[in-house]
Design an enzyme around this catalytic site. Structure first.
Site, PDB file in Angstrom:
ATOM      1  N   PRO A 114       0.832  -1.205   0.000  1.00 42.82           N
ATOM      2  CA  PRO A 114       0.000   0.000   0.000  1.00 42.82           C
ATOM      3  C   PRO A 114       0.868   1.257   0.000  1.00 42.82           C
ATOM      4  O   PRO A 114       1.847   1.341   0.746  1.00 42.82           O
ATOM      5  CB  PRO A 114      -0.798  -0.120   1.304  1.00 42.82           C
ATOM      6  CG  PRO A 114      -0.688  -1.544   1.716  1.00 42.82           C
ATOM      7  CD  PRO A 114       0.619  -2.046   1.179  1.00 42.82           C
ATOM      8  N   GLU A 115       0.511   2.197  -0.837  1.00 45.76           N
ATOM      9  CA  GLU A 115       1.184   3.489  -0.887  1.00 45.76           C
ATOM     10  C   GLU A 115       0.145   4.568  -0.608  1.00 45.76           C
ATOM     11  O   GLU A 115      -0.968   4.269  -0.187  1.00 45.76           O
ATOM     12  CB  GLU A 115       1.873   3.664  -2.235  1.00 45.76           C
ATOM     13  CG  GLU A 115       2.900   2.566  -2.533  1.00 45.76           C
ATOM     14  CD  GLU A 115       3.561   2.703  -3.895  1.00 45.76           C
ATOM     15  OE1 GLU A 115       3.801   3.848  -4.329  1.00 45.76           O
ATOM     16  OE2 GLU A 115       3.823   1.667  -4.542  1.00 45.76           O
ATOM     17  N   LYS A 145       3.538   5.737   5.224  1.00 44.86           N
ATOM     18  CA  LYS A 145       2.866   4.455   5.030  1.00 44.86           C
ATOM     19  C   LYS A 145       2.263   3.925   6.335  1.00 44.86           C
ATOM     20  O   LYS A 145       1.928   2.741   6.421  1.00 44.86           O
ATOM     21  CB  LYS A 145       3.841   3.452   4.412  1.00 44.86           C
ATOM     22  CG  LYS A 145       4.282   3.887   3.008  1.00 44.86           C
ATOM     23  CD  LYS A 145       5.303   2.947   2.401  1.00 44.86           C
ATOM     24  CE  LYS A 145       5.759   3.459   1.036  1.00 44.86           C
ATOM     25  NZ  LYS A 145       6.798   2.594   0.437  1.00 44.86           N
ATOM     26  N   ARG A 189      13.130  -5.391  -7.633  1.00 49.03           N
ATOM     27  CA  ARG A 189      12.238  -4.258  -7.913  1.00 49.03           C
ATOM     28  C   ARG A 189      11.964  -4.192  -9.406  1.00 49.03           C
ATOM     29  O   ARG A 189      12.891  -4.204 -10.213  1.00 49.03           O
ATOM     30  CB  ARG A 189      12.858  -2.947  -7.429  1.00 49.03           C
ATOM     31  CG  ARG A 189      12.035  -1.711  -7.795  1.00 49.03           C
ATOM     32  CD  ARG A 189      12.758  -0.436  -7.439  1.00 49.03           C
ATOM     33  NE  ARG A 189      12.865  -0.254  -6.014  1.00 49.03           N
ATOM     34  CZ  ARG A 189      13.667   0.626  -5.431  1.00 49.03           C
ATOM     35  NH1 ARG A 189      14.454   1.385  -6.189  1.00 49.03           N
ATOM     36  NH2 ARG A 189      13.702   0.737  -4.123  1.00 49.03           N
TER      37      ARG A 189
END
Length: 274
Positions: free
Chosen positions: A2-3, A58, A261
């Protein structure tokens, strides 16, 4: 992970429903994620009530009438639910709060990476890294001038700077790709090769992407009076869209995986790089 858009959507949902609502029971199911003794959650939350729901970076911050904060960083796989008590619990449900209004507020975490704290409001600095991180991206005090001053302290590739909480908080891998695409900046460009106009455009893109994505994130997780967050980001324009046409120019989107990433970008719209 979640951002800001997901967490802002969740925060807004809870802010509409929780202030003034009492907690009648607290069930601690998987203690490993609790950074405050789990017994404090179980024994002291019943009888307390919610106040304002906030967010920093966050972390979701659930204010309580007792003057404490329930601070939750969901990390990579943490998920929130607001559902009737009879709704099936996910296997890795860590915390269940029964509310006086009927629903339950749950926190589940498939990989048990999240961090839950229960602290007095004036002791949030006890959370590791709390005082060392930069401002939240949406902090009103973070204007263009402040952004330029802060980013001048950092070197390296611009995407790495965006996801560094020491610079600003709340941006993760997915939305860094969206911000850089919006700003037409290659993610691998060293910050020192960006001029002031580039950096100002990057700031505006960061704010614009958050404003655009937050209502879409809410649509993905809210159904009437229920919230069941699963990470669905099919509205994103470039992140994880490798091989698909860029929505701006039609060039196939490039996707590079390094250090676990994924970076997605358009080589036409975002030229340059190392």
């Amino acid at each position: 992970m979640p951002e800001i858009p997901e967490l802002e959507a969740i925060r807004g949902f809870f802010q509409e429903r929780l202030p003034g609502v009492a907690i009648t029971a607290a069930q601690v199911r998987i203690p490993v994620v609790f950074r405050t003794p789990a017994s404090e959650f179980r024994e002291t939350l019943p009888g307390d009530a919610f106040e304002a729901i906030d967010r920093r970076g966050k972390f979701l911050l659930f204010g309580l009438a007792s003057g404490r904060i329930l601070a939750i960083n969901p990390m990579l796989t943490g998920r929130f639910q607001y559902l009737p008590p009879e709704a099936k619990l996910p296997a890795k449900t860590c915390l269940v709060l029964q509310l006086a209004t009927g629903p339950t507020l749950r926190y589940a975490d498939e990989r048990l990476m999240g961090k839950l704290y229960l602290l007095p409001a004036d002791r949030l600095s006890a959370i590791p890294g709390w005082s060392d991180n930069g401002p939240d991206l949406l902090d009103p005090a973070l204007d263009e001038a402040a952004w330029l001053r802060r980013i001048a302290r950092f070197r390296g590739q611009v995407k790495n700077i965006l996801v560094n909480a020491a610079f600003v908080q709340g941006i993760g891998n997915a939305y860094a790709d969206e911000i850089l695409w919006e700003a037409r900046i290659n993610p691998y460009t060293p910050r020192t090769r960006l001029d002031e106009d580039d950096l100002r455009r990057l700031f505006r893109a960061a704010r614009d992407v958050m404003a655009w994505a937050t209502p879409l994130a809410r649509e993905a997780m809210v159904r009437g009076d229920s919230l069941d967050y699963e990470e669905r980001r099919d509205f994103l324009r470039v992140h994880r869209r490798g091989g698909q046409p860029c929505p701006r120019c039609g060039t196939p989107i490039s996707e590079i995986t390094a250090n676990q990433r994924i970076t997605s970008f358009c080589r036409t719209c975002q030229p340059g790089g190392p």
